[in-house]
Motif scaffolding. Structure first.
Motif, PDB file in Angstrom:
ATOM      1  N   TYR A   1       0.592  -1.232  -0.036  1.00  0.00           N
ATOM      2  CA  TYR A   1      -0.009   0.127   0.024  1.00  0.00           C
ATOM      3  C   TYR A   1       0.862   1.282  -0.018  1.00  0.00           C
ATOM      4  O   TYR A   1       0.427   2.173  -0.546  1.00  0.00           O
ATOM      5  CB  TYR A   1      -0.966  -0.167   1.232  1.00  0.00           C
ATOM      6  CG  TYR A   1      -2.211  -1.218   0.988  1.00  0.00           C
ATOM      7  CD1 TYR A   1      -2.703  -1.526  -0.100  1.00  0.00           C
ATOM      8  CD2 TYR A   1      -2.716  -1.814   1.988  1.00  0.00           C
ATOM      9  CE1 TYR A   1      -3.574  -2.287  -0.479  1.00  0.00           C
ATOM     10  CE2 TYR A   1      -3.825  -2.437   2.094  1.00  0.00           C
ATOM     11  CZ  TYR A   1      -4.096  -2.975   0.742  1.00  0.00           C
ATOM     12  OH  TYR A   1      -5.343  -3.902   0.719  1.00  0.00           O
TER      13      TYR A   1
ATOM     14  N   HIS B   1       1.835   2.060  -3.452  1.00  0.00           N
ATOM     15  CA  HIS B   1       0.659   2.688  -4.159  1.00  0.00           C
ATOM     16  C   HIS B   1       0.212   3.811  -3.541  1.00  0.00           C
ATOM     17  O   HIS B   1      -0.959   4.394  -3.824  1.00  0.00           O
ATOM     18  CB  HIS B   1      -0.631   1.533  -4.332  1.00  0.00           C
ATOM     19  CG  HIS B   1      -0.016   0.482  -5.474  1.00  0.00           C
ATOM     20  ND1 HIS B   1      -0.334   0.538  -6.605  1.00  0.00           N
ATOM     21  CD2 HIS B   1       0.623  -0.787  -5.004  1.00  0.00           C
ATOM     22  CE1 HIS B   1       0.207  -0.540  -7.303  1.00  0.00           C
ATOM     23  NE2 HIS B   1       0.807  -1.373  -6.111  1.00  0.00           N
ATOM     24  N   GLN B   2       0.850   4.426  -2.644  1.00  0.00           N
ATOM     25  CA  GLN B   2       0.616   5.764  -1.928  1.00  0.00           C
ATOM     26  C   GLN B   2      -0.840   5.756  -1.303  1.00  0.00           C
ATOM     27  O   GLN B   2      -1.385   6.785  -1.059  1.00  0.00           O
ATOM     28  CB  GLN B   2       0.733   6.731  -2.844  1.00  0.00           C
ATOM     29  CG  GLN B   2       2.079   7.035  -3.517  1.00  0.00           C
ATOM     30  CD  GLN B   2       2.323   8.404  -4.393  1.00  0.00           C
ATOM     31  OE1 GLN B   2       1.268   9.317  -4.475  1.00  0.00           O
ATOM     32  NE2 GLN B   2       3.210   8.117  -5.030  1.00  0.00           N
ATOM     33  N   ARG B   3      -1.018   4.524  -0.642  1.00  0.00           N
ATOM     34  CA  ARG B   3      -2.347   4.477  -0.058  1.00  0.00           C
ATOM     35  C   ARG B   3      -2.037   4.564   1.608  1.00  0.00           C
ATOM     36  O   ARG B   3      -1.827   3.430   2.139  1.00  0.00           O
ATOM     37  CB  ARG B   3      -3.078   3.274  -0.433  1.00  0.00           C
ATOM     38  CG  ARG B   3      -3.570   3.249  -1.776  1.00  0.00           C
ATOM     39  CD  ARG B   3      -4.130   1.723  -2.009  1.00  0.00           C
ATOM     40  NE  ARG B   3      -5.342   0.992  -1.184  1.00  0.00           N
ATOM     41  CZ  ARG B   3      -5.728   0.038  -1.633  1.00  0.00           C
ATOM     42  NH1 ARG B   3      -5.349  -0.807  -2.894  1.00  0.00           N
ATOM     43  NH2 ARG B   3      -6.598  -0.501  -0.922  1.00  0.00           N
ATOM     44  N   TRP B   4      -1.535   5.940   1.798  1.00  0.00           N
ATOM     45  CA  TRP B   4      -0.720   6.017   3.029  1.00  0.00           C
ATOM     46  C   TRP B   4      -1.399   5.616   4.322  1.00  0.00           C
ATOM     47  O   TRP B   4      -0.842   5.035   5.119  1.00  0.00           O
ATOM     48  CB  TRP B   4      -0.401   7.493   3.085  1.00  0.00           C
ATOM     49  CG  TRP B   4       0.269   8.234   2.219  1.00  0.00           C
ATOM     50  CD1 TRP B   4      -0.030   9.085   1.075  1.00  0.00           C
ATOM     51  CD2 TRP B   4       1.396   7.693   1.514  1.00  0.00           C
ATOM     52  NE1 TRP B   4       0.749   9.516   0.001  1.00  0.00           N
ATOM     53  CE2 TRP B   4       1.891   8.507   0.395  1.00  0.00           C
ATOM     54  CE3 TRP B   4       2.364   6.626   1.953  1.00  0.00           C
ATOM     55  CZ2 TRP B   4       2.972   8.343  -0.432  1.00  0.00           C
ATOM     56  CZ3 TRP B   4       3.601   6.525   1.202  1.00  0.00           C
ATOM     57  CH2 TRP B   4       3.751   7.475  -0.020  1.00  0.00           C
ATOM     58  N   GLU B   5      -2.954   5.977   4.459  1.00  0.00           N
ATOM     59  CA  GLU B   5      -3.541   5.798   5.654  1.00  0.00           C
ATOM     60  C   GLU B   5      -3.522   4.061   5.905  1.00  0.00           C
ATOM     61  O   GLU B   5      -3.273   3.807   7.075  1.00  0.00           O
ATOM     62  CB  GLU B   5      -4.888   6.451   5.711  1.00  0.00           C
ATOM     63  CG  GLU B   5      -5.369   6.235   7.242  1.00  0.00           C
ATOM     64  CD  GLU B   5      -4.504   6.898   8.278  1.00  0.00           C
ATOM     65  OE1 GLU B   5      -4.685   6.635   9.510  1.00  0.00           O
ATOM     66  OE2 GLU B   5      -3.797   7.834   7.696  1.00  0.00           O
ATOM     67  N   GLU B   6      -3.757   3.399   4.804  1.00  0.00           N
ATOM     68  CA  GLU B   6      -4.201   2.006   4.780  1.00  0.00           C
ATOM     69  C   GLU B   6      -2.645   1.479   5.467  1.00  0.00           C
ATOM     70  O   GLU B   6      -2.323   0.438   6.301  1.00  0.00           O
ATOM     71  CB  GLU B   6      -4.658   1.262   3.681  1.00  0.00           C
ATOM     72  CG  GLU B   6      -5.933   1.787   3.399  1.00  0.00           C
ATOM     73  CD  GLU B   6      -6.442   1.382   1.896  1.00  0.00           C
ATOM     74  OE1 GLU B   6      -7.089   0.404   1.724  1.00  0.00           O
ATOM     75  OE2 GLU B   6      -5.945   2.288   1.311  1.00  0.00           O
TER      76      GLU B   6
END
Length: 887
Positions: A416, A419-424
């Motif tokens: 994640y 893929h820059q899905r930072w909070e997850e």
């Protein structure tokens, strides 16, 4: 009954081989030390034992003890319950169901105790210790072992008791090593060897000898470890071919691979392969082929490595081994960017995964596959990788394997993050850290702390990022020995997996007008990075450090800490009695390194050194980076000595040759280099005790050109100070060792060809009868029983650092600290030997004077050569640097 046991032994032996390979294989780069540990049978569930590659027979025989030793050595059992329970406990253990295995073992222990069967109870408690060792429940493991020893004391002194004692000592040694007690582990395994020798058990004796090697390597006794290995090899040569011999040779081949002796590793593994083929043992053949593939990869022969992996896959009879061979193939194909072949291999691995039982091997195989796919983004998509990891996490939860669960969660967080899905990514990473917070898992913790730091930094939270990075560095320091217990080229990719943690933390600390607290921490991070690089270079962590303050060492010195970051050169300067100073040059790393490469060429290259204007321009640029911003403070504080802790390409240039537009630096200051201020022994040279052992070559040897002025150089030294000379035919390894052993020389001067490289194996000095590798130098200089005091000064007057190799100077720095010398004076490039003889003559003239420091003696010698018209170019005088204690 015996026939049934033999079948069980065969099954366990194959499982042990598979498990060991999952651990020993250095190709799954992403799986760090203890990640591989999680794949192994309990006896090997410690980090450091990866390094010395326990003999395969060790694992299979100790696992056999789980069932057969208890059954054969115990008192007769009147019912069938005990063997059934033991087999069930073993099966739970093999499936990774450790909580259930421990519970059942406690029941078995209770049953044996009720029957008064002390032998059975000893073995059951030892097996329980293995379970606790794997789960990281160290106190319980120690208690189980202690109870085993207590019961052993109640048994009659028979050969069976001695064997059981030796086997229990083996497990205790493993536990001690996992608890960072290598000295205790060595002594424990030494006692196990004596016990095996007492009952004439060559298999156990050899196994315990190999155990001792791993402890010696962790302690840092490289020479003794190598000597023990050589003795084992000689013993094995005399033995008839057998499965034990094949397995032991395979294990030794892995050890030789770990310590960088690749040619010896290949030869040993090929000998193992030949025996295994003659014995028609497919699984050992596959194991050895896999090891040969790993060695070939280390030898930079990827095609040969891939071929060995394919052969291992074809030879293997178990899905575990087949998957391991294919995972190694995939990892290498991804690294080589062979996308079409890698893509074709993935479905084959996924198909094989379905054949595995729901055990640890299946979990880690999925995670390793996912991590390889993370590097090869062209092969598959995010959804497929996430699905692999989710399956692995679910299976780990079902097995109650917290470590594997944390590894899977952290890896999913990494997906994640990419893929820059930072909070997850943050939540998954924090969950992984929470799971392992009470476990001995610093190797995983540092990765996820580093990952968390990157994520919160990307979220615009620099203070939280600094906290996470600081924790990561702390975790790295706690596993310092583990990091270097494996091959530095592949298994633990230092440049990719360790070094960035330090550099990224330094960058965070030094941004936006840093506070004194941040500057102090950044300085410590630079020191830590220097030590980590040296540990990685030598593949052990035996360098002892002591925090030092410049005020305690030299009130006339300034210490310059440098670090090259992606977009800047950062300099921190420590002046006596003052706050830290800091300044930045905003350039890309590529621009900085390009300038330094050009400056090195203008100083050292015969073709380039004729262009004076270019050299002056480049040397002034670097002068402005390093010294100009602080020059007024240097003058105001009467600074005489500049001591540099250098980074990257700065290590390969001569700072003495930097120019301010009017004068060279050496005309104003003495210059010294320090690999780390923490490695400096701040005692001055005792002038009344000066005595020199000198050695050198004037004649061409082993493809290296003659050095005709070396004789004059050594004679001049002898005219200045008391000196013994070993020249040409007398300068052999044996004569050098004898001379060092006979007299405690404070100064050793070697006028011979040598080269420093980023590769430990390619760093050497030349003697009449061959090359002295860096470890041989260390061994010779440390071998003297009369050398009660450290060597004050090691002078290497005809050496060079490998051009274009930013880590080459690590060898130069390392020679001093590893050989126990307080200082090393050496040349960065080959210098005209007439100019060298002149410089060394002046150096020893100055050194003989009272109250002249080593660095000032070198400065005066360089100035004297600079005054000679024919040698005025910095090529002739600036190559020489002093590393270490400058007093």
């Amino acid at each position: 009954m015996e026939e049934g046991l033999r079948k069980t032994e065969g099954r366990i032996g194959r499982f042990a081989i598979i498990s060991l390979i999952l651990r020993l294989s250095p190709i799954i780069e992403e799986v760090k030390m203890n990640d591989l540990t999680a794949l192994t049978i309990g006896i090997l569930s410690i980090a450091c034992s990866v390094e010395s590659a326990q003999a395969l027979e060790s694992q299979s025989s100790i696992l056999r003890n789980w069932v057969s030793q208890a059954s054969l050595a115990a008192s007769p059992v009147t019912n069938n319950q005990q063997p059934t329970l033991e087999q069930e406990a073993q099966q739970l253990y093999e499936r990774g169901q450790y909580t259930q295995a421990a519970k059942l073992l406690k029941q078995i222990i209770h049953n044996y105790a009720s029957q008064g069967d002390r032998v059975g109870e000893v073995i059951a408690r030892r097996n329980l210790a293995l379970v606790y060792q794997y789960t990281g429940e160290w106190q319980q493991a120690q208690e189980a072992i202690a109870q085993s020893f207590s019961l052993l004391q109640q048994l009659e002194d028979t050969p069976d008791r001695t064997r059981l004692l030796a086997q229990t000592l083996e497990v205790q040694g493993k536990l001690q090593l996992s608890l960072a007690q290598p000295e205790a582990a060595f002594l424990t395994w030494q006692q196990a060897s004596k016990n095996y020798q007492q009952i004439s058990d060559p298999t156990g004796y050899t196994r315990s000898q190999i155990n001792q090697v791993q402890a010696l390597r962790v302690i840092g006794f490289y020479a003794q470890a190598t000597e023990t290995l050589e003795q084992i090899q000689k013993t094995l040569v005399e033995e008839p071919d057998s499965l034990l011999k094949a397995k032991a040779l395979q294990s030794l081949g892995d050890v030789l691979q770990k310590v960088g002796k690749y040619d010896n590793s290949q030869a040993t593994l090929e000998a193992s392969l030949a025996i295994a083929k003659n014995l028609l043992n497919s699984e050992v053949v596959a194991t050895t082929l896999l090891s040969l593939g790993n060695t070939k990869r280390l030898q930079q022969q990827p095609e040969a490595a891939l071929d060995y992996y394919q052969q291992a896959f074809e030879e293997a009879t178990s899905p575990d081994m087949q998957i391991q061979a294919q995972l190694n193939q995939l990892n290498l194909l991804v690294k080589q960017e062979e996308w079409s072949q890698a893509t074709a291999l993935v479905p084959q691995i996924q198909s094989k995964l379905t054949e595995l039982p729901p055990n640890q091997q299946a979990i880690y195989a999925r995670i390793n596959l996912a991590r390889s796919l993370l590097k090869g983004k062209r092969i598959t998509n995010e959804h497929n990788i996430a699905q692999l990891l989710a399956t692995a996490i679910h299976k780990a939860q079902n097995l109650g394997d917290k470590r594997a669960e944390a590894y899977g969660l952290g890896s999913l967080g990494n997906l994640y993050e990419q893929h820059q899905r930072w909070e997850e990514a943050r939540k998954l990473t924090e969950k992984a850290l929470f799971i392992i917070q009470d476990r001995d898992a610093s190797d995983l913790a540092y990765q996820w702390q580093w990952q968390l730091g990157r994520i919160v930094k990307a979220q615009g939270k620099p203070e939280q990022a600094i906290i996470a990075y600081t924790q990561s560095v702390k975790s790295l320091k706690s596993i310092r020995s583990d990091l270097v217990g494996v091959n530095s080229n592949i298994r633990f990719s230092f440049k990719e997996s360790v070094e960035p943690v330090y550099r990224e933390l330094a960058e965070l600390l030094l941004q936006s007008k840093p506070s004194q607290a941040n500057l102090q921490q950044a300085r410590e991070v630079i020191e830590d990075l220097q030590l980590a690089e040296l540990d990685n270079f030598f593949r052990d962590a035996c360098l002892n450090t002591t925090p030092q303050s410049i005020d305690d060492i030299d009130s006339t010195a300034a210490i310059f800490y440098t670090i090259i970051l992606d977009n800047s050169l950062e300099v921190i300067v420590a002046l006596p009695g003052q706050k830290l100073h800091h300044y930045t040059t905003n350039l890309s790393q590529a621009e900085i390194e390009d300038t330094l490469t050009k400056l090195r060429a203008s100083l050292a290259s015969k073709r380039e050194r004729i262009f004076d204007n270019k050299r002056f321009s480049l040397s002034q640029i670097v002068y402005n980076w390093l010294i100009s911003p602080i020059e007024a403070d240097l003058a105001a504080n009467n600074i005489e000595n500049l001591v540099f802790v250098l980074d990257g390409g700065l290590r390969n240039i001569s700072l003495a040759a930097l120019h301010d537009g009017n004068r060279y630096v050496i005309e104003k200051y003495s210059i010294a280099l320090a690999p780390s201020l923490e490695l400096i022994d701040p005692k001055p040279l005792a002038r009344e005790q000066i005595q020199v052992l000198s050695g050198g070559l004037t004649e061409a040897r082993h493809g290296f050109e003659a050095l005709p002025n070396v004789d004059q150089e050594l004679q001049r030294i002898q005219a200045q100070v008391p000196a013994d000379i070993l020249l040409n035919q007398s300068f052999t390894n044996i004569n050098f060792k004898t001379a060092v052993n006979d007299t405690p020389y404070p100064i050793v001067h070697l006028a011979t060809h040598g080269e420093f490289s980023s590769s430990n194996e390619e760093t050497f000095l030349l003697t009449w009868n061959g090359k002295l590798q860096i470890e041989d130098i260390n061994t010779l200089l440390r071998a003297d029983t009369k050398q009660t005091q450290p060597i004050e000064l090691l002078v290497l007057s005809a050496c060079k650092t490998a051009a274009g190799d930013n880590r080459a100077a690590l060898g130069l720095a390392g020679v001093a600290v590893r050989a126990g010398a307080r200082s090393t004076a050496a040349s960065l490039w080959y210098v005209n030997d007439e100019a060298t003889a002149l410089l060394m003559n002046h150096f020893y003239q100055e050194l003989a004077k009272p109250n002249v420091t080593k660095t000032e003696a070198l400065r005066q010698a360089q100035l004297a050569v600079l005054q000679e018209k024919e040698f005025a170019h910095p090529y002739f005088w600036s190559a020489f640097v002093l590393v270490g204690n400058w007093l």
